[in-house]
Design a protein around this motif. Sequence first.
Motif, mmCIF file in Angstrom:
data_model
loop_
_atom_site.group_PDB
_atom_site.id
_atom_site.type_symbol
_atom_site.label_atom_id
_atom_site.label_comp_id
_atom_site.label_asym_id
_atom_site.label_seq_id
_atom_site.Cartn_x
_atom_site.Cartn_y
_atom_site.Cartn_z
ATOM 1 N N ASP A 1 0.845 -1.192 0.000
ATOM 2 C CA ASP A 1 0.000 0.000 0.000
ATOM 3 C C ASP A 1 0.876 1.237 0.000
ATOM 4 O OD1 ASP A 1 -2.472 -1.404 0.113
ATOM 5 O OD2 ASP A 1 -2.204 -1.694 2.269
ATOM 6 N N MET A 2 0.313 2.325 -0.516
ATOM 7 C CA MET A 2 1.031 3.596 -0.532
ATOM 8 C C MET A 2 1.051 4.256 0.849
ATOM 9 S SD MET A 2 2.487 4.686 -3.293
ATOM 10 C CE MET A 2 2.552 4.448 -5.067
ATOM 11 N N GLY A 3 0.121 3.885 1.721
ATOM 12 C CA GLY A 3 0.066 4.487 3.041
ATOM 13 C C GLY A 3 -0.835 3.694 3.956
ATOM 14 N N THR A 4 -1.072 4.233 5.145
ATOM 15 C CA THR A 4 -1.910 3.571 6.149
ATOM 16 C C THR A 4 -2.953 4.527 6.717
ATOM 17 O OG1 THR A 4 -0.281 4.121 7.863
ATOM 18 C CG2 THR A 4 -0.052 1.984 6.775
ATOM 19 N N LEU A 5 -3.198 5.617 6.022
ATOM 20 C CA LEU A 5 -4.081 6.642 6.573
ATOM 21 C C LEU A 5 -5.520 6.171 6.689
ATOM 22 C CD1 LEU A 5 -4.228 9.608 7.526
ATOM 23 C CD2 LEU A 5 -4.708 10.253 5.151
ATOM 24 N N LEU A 6 -5.973 5.330 5.769
ATOM 25 C CA LEU A 6 -7.367 4.885 5.733
ATOM 26 C C LEU A 6 -7.435 3.407 6.110
ATOM 27 C CD1 LEU A 6 -8.433 6.547 2.356
ATOM 28 C CD2 LEU A 6 -8.657 7.483 4.671
ATOM 29 N N PRO A 7 -7.877 3.069 7.320
ATOM 30 C CA PRO A 7 -7.952 1.662 7.721
ATOM 31 C C PRO A 7 -8.818 0.849 6.769
ATOM 32 C CG PRO A 7 -8.285 3.111 9.612
ATOM 33 C CD PRO A 7 -8.295 3.986 8.401
ATOM 34 N N GLY A 8 -8.310 -0.302 6.371
ATOM 35 C CA GLY A 8 -9.039 -1.160 5.457
ATOM 36 C C GLY A 8 -8.866 -0.792 4.001
ATOM 37 N N HIS A 9 -8.253 0.347 3.722
ATOM 38 C CA HIS A 9 -8.060 0.792 2.341
ATOM 39 C C HIS A 9 -6.595 1.005 1.997
ATOM 40 C CE1 HIS A 9 -12.339 1.695 1.375
ATOM 41 N NE2 HIS A 9 -12.426 1.865 2.685
ATOM 42 N N GLY A 10 -5.775 1.326 2.969
ATOM 43 C CA GLY A 10 -4.392 1.701 2.698
ATOM 44 C C GLY A 10 -4.228 3.200 2.833
ATOM 45 N N GLY A 11 -3.685 3.813 1.787
ATOM 46 C CA GLY A 11 -3.496 5.255 1.792
ATOM 47 C C GLY A 11 -4.449 5.949 0.840
ATOM 48 N N ILE A 12 -4.354 7.281 0.802
ATOM 49 C CA ILE A 12 -5.179 8.053 -0.127
ATOM 50 C C ILE A 12 -4.921 7.626 -1.570
ATOM 51 C CG2 ILE A 12 -5.477 10.371 -1.116
ATOM 52 C CD1 ILE A 12 -6.982 10.124 1.411
ATOM 53 N N MET A 13 -3.640 7.434 -1.910
ATOM 54 C CA MET A 13 -3.305 7.044 -3.277
ATOM 55 C C MET A 13 -3.885 5.685 -3.645
ATOM 56 S SD MET A 13 -1.810 9.341 -5.007
ATOM 57 C CE MET A 13 -1.361 8.279 -6.374
ATOM 58 N N ASP A 14 -4.104 4.818 -2.673
ATOM 59 C CA ASP A 14 -4.706 3.523 -2.952
ATOM 60 C C ASP A 14 -6.188 3.647 -3.280
ATOM 61 O OD1 ASP A 14 -2.402 1.724 -2.340
ATOM 62 O OD2 ASP A 14 -2.584 2.677 -0.390
ATOM 63 N N ARG A 15 -6.796 4.784 -2.966
ATOM 64 C CA ARG A 15 -8.187 5.054 -3.347
ATOM 65 C C ARG A 15 -8.270 5.909 -4.609
ATOM 66 N NH1 ARG A 15 -10.594 1.370 -2.685
ATOM 67 N NH2 ARG A 15 -8.511 0.527 -2.503
ATOM 68 N N LEU A 16 -7.205 6.636 -4.901
ATOM 69 C CA LEU A 16 -7.213 7.503 -6.084
ATOM 70 C C LEU A 16 -6.731 6.781 -7.337
ATOM 71 C CD1 LEU A 16 -5.734 10.840 -4.636
ATOM 72 C CD2 LEU A 16 -8.140 10.242 -4.974
ATOM 73 N N ASP A 17 -6.217 5.562 -7.186
ATOM 74 C CA ASP A 17 -5.567 4.901 -8.319
ATOM 75 C C ASP A 17 -6.489 4.751 -9.528
ATOM 76 O OD1 ASP A 17 -7.209 3.065 -7.105
ATOM 77 O OD2 ASP A 17 -5.687 1.514 -6.855
ATOM 78 N N SER A 18 -7.737 4.379 -9.296
ATOM 79 C CA SER A 18 -8.678 4.228 -10.418
ATOM 80 C C SER A 18 -9.420 5.524 -10.733
ATOM 81 C CB SER A 18 -9.686 3.113 -10.116
ATOM 82 O OG SER A 18 -10.352 3.346 -8.892
ATOM 83 N N LEU A 19 -9.501 6.435 -9.756
ATOM 84 C CA LEU A 19 -10.212 7.694 -9.981
ATOM 85 C C LEU A 19 -9.424 8.656 -10.866
ATOM 86 C CD1 LEU A 19 -11.535 8.291 -6.348
ATOM 87 C CD2 LEU A 19 -12.952 7.821 -8.349
ATOM 88 N N LEU A 20 -8.118 8.757 -10.646
ATOM 89 C CA LEU A 20 -7.320 9.763 -11.351
ATOM 90 C C LEU A 20 -7.349 9.592 -12.864
ATOM 91 C CD1 LEU A 20 -4.264 10.063 -8.921
ATOM 92 C CD2 LEU A 20 -6.043 11.771 -9.337
ATOM 93 N N PRO A 21 -7.044 8.418 -13.419
ATOM 94 C CA PRO A 21 -7.076 8.301 -14.881
ATOM 95 C C PRO A 21 -8.487 8.290 -15.461
ATOM 96 C CG PRO A 21 -6.560 6.186 -13.907
ATOM 97 C CD PRO A 21 -6.582 7.168 -12.781
ATOM 98 N N THR A 22 -9.488 8.054 -14.611
ATOM 99 C CA THR A 22 -10.867 8.031 -15.098
ATOM 100 C C THR A 22 -11.436 9.442 -15.238
ATOM 101 O OG1 THR A 22 -11.197 5.879 -14.056
ATOM 102 C CG2 THR A 22 -13.172 7.103 -14.620
ATOM 103 N N ALA A 23 -10.937 10.394 -14.441
ATOM 104 C CA ALA A 23 -11.479 11.756 -14.468
ATOM 105 C C ALA A 23 -11.405 12.400 -15.851
ATOM 106 C CB ALA A 23 -10.764 12.618 -13.427
#
Length: 330
Positions: free
Chosen positions: A294-316
């Motif tokens: 994971d890119m980080g540990t900020l979001l429990p159960g998800h990893g980091g912010i970048m682990d949630r943005l990975d599919s959002l960024l290129p889709t925008a």
Amino acid sequence: MPIVPDVPEHGGDQDEGRGAARPGGPAFHDDPAARPYQAAPRNPEPLPDAPQPVPRPPKKSAGRDLGAAIGVGLGLGVVIIASLFVVKAAFVAVVVVAVVVGLWELTKRLEERKEIRAPLVPLAIGGAAMVVAGYVRGAEGAWVAMALTALAVLVWRMTEPPEGYLKDVTAGVFAAFYVPFLATFVALMLAADDGPWRVLTFLVLTVVSDTGAYAVGWRFGRTKLAPRISPGKTREGLLGAVSFAMVAGALCTQFLIDDGAWWQGLLLGLAVAVSATLGDLGESMIKRDLGIKDMGTLLPGHGGIMDRLDSLLPTAPVVWLLLVIFVGSG
């Protein structure tokens, strides 16, 4: 309570073979019937040729704390929806915070794993300026802010020794494009008259695509999609992502987007499923190169912010462009 000795369960005269008179002497010791009674061991060893029990295959697991992931996801959803439909500027602030934290995670991992020191200060300031400029001045403002950010990265790094200069500024320009510039297209969508509904459509389709890929892949996945990059992804999961996203796209464009049509939503959902999958694979490639999960540990159960943005960024940019083609810039 009296202690009862163990008694063999022979089912008949228990004295048979024990108390009956038999010829004695060494000549009869090789006769099995003449041997004294011996109780069978409590846990006899299995015969070499006896079939052994087959272990049950382990149950499939999501690999994360599902409860924490759902709770964090719901909390993020509330923040996003509230800021999106109350004050547009508040949602812009949410995007800026996500961009800055994402840049911090990315540059931190690059430094830890590869000793690449992309300058965070100009990236964070330039990234925030990119998102705001995109919302206020449109695509032209976003491009100008991107160019100035790249220039700031080049100059900022000059204050340190020249060793590693090229790799540091290359990583910095890449980070500026990958995180804040791609996120600027969310601000471009928001600037339209029906901007909140466009952004909501973008978010819903991306989440539905990821959910469809996970659900179908977890239940029916057999054929690996890209085993060298992300062993968990399957072709069946990709079909699930496409199916779920196309249905959601048809509903969203028909009922949420001004002048939208259901057939446009089918195309939009297909494009989102492809771009979201490619974005996820792209970040998986980066994480494999860095040797991290994971890119980080900020979001429990998800990893980091970048682990949630990975599919959002290129889709925008994909959603922004198709909506402009289908219904105009608003």
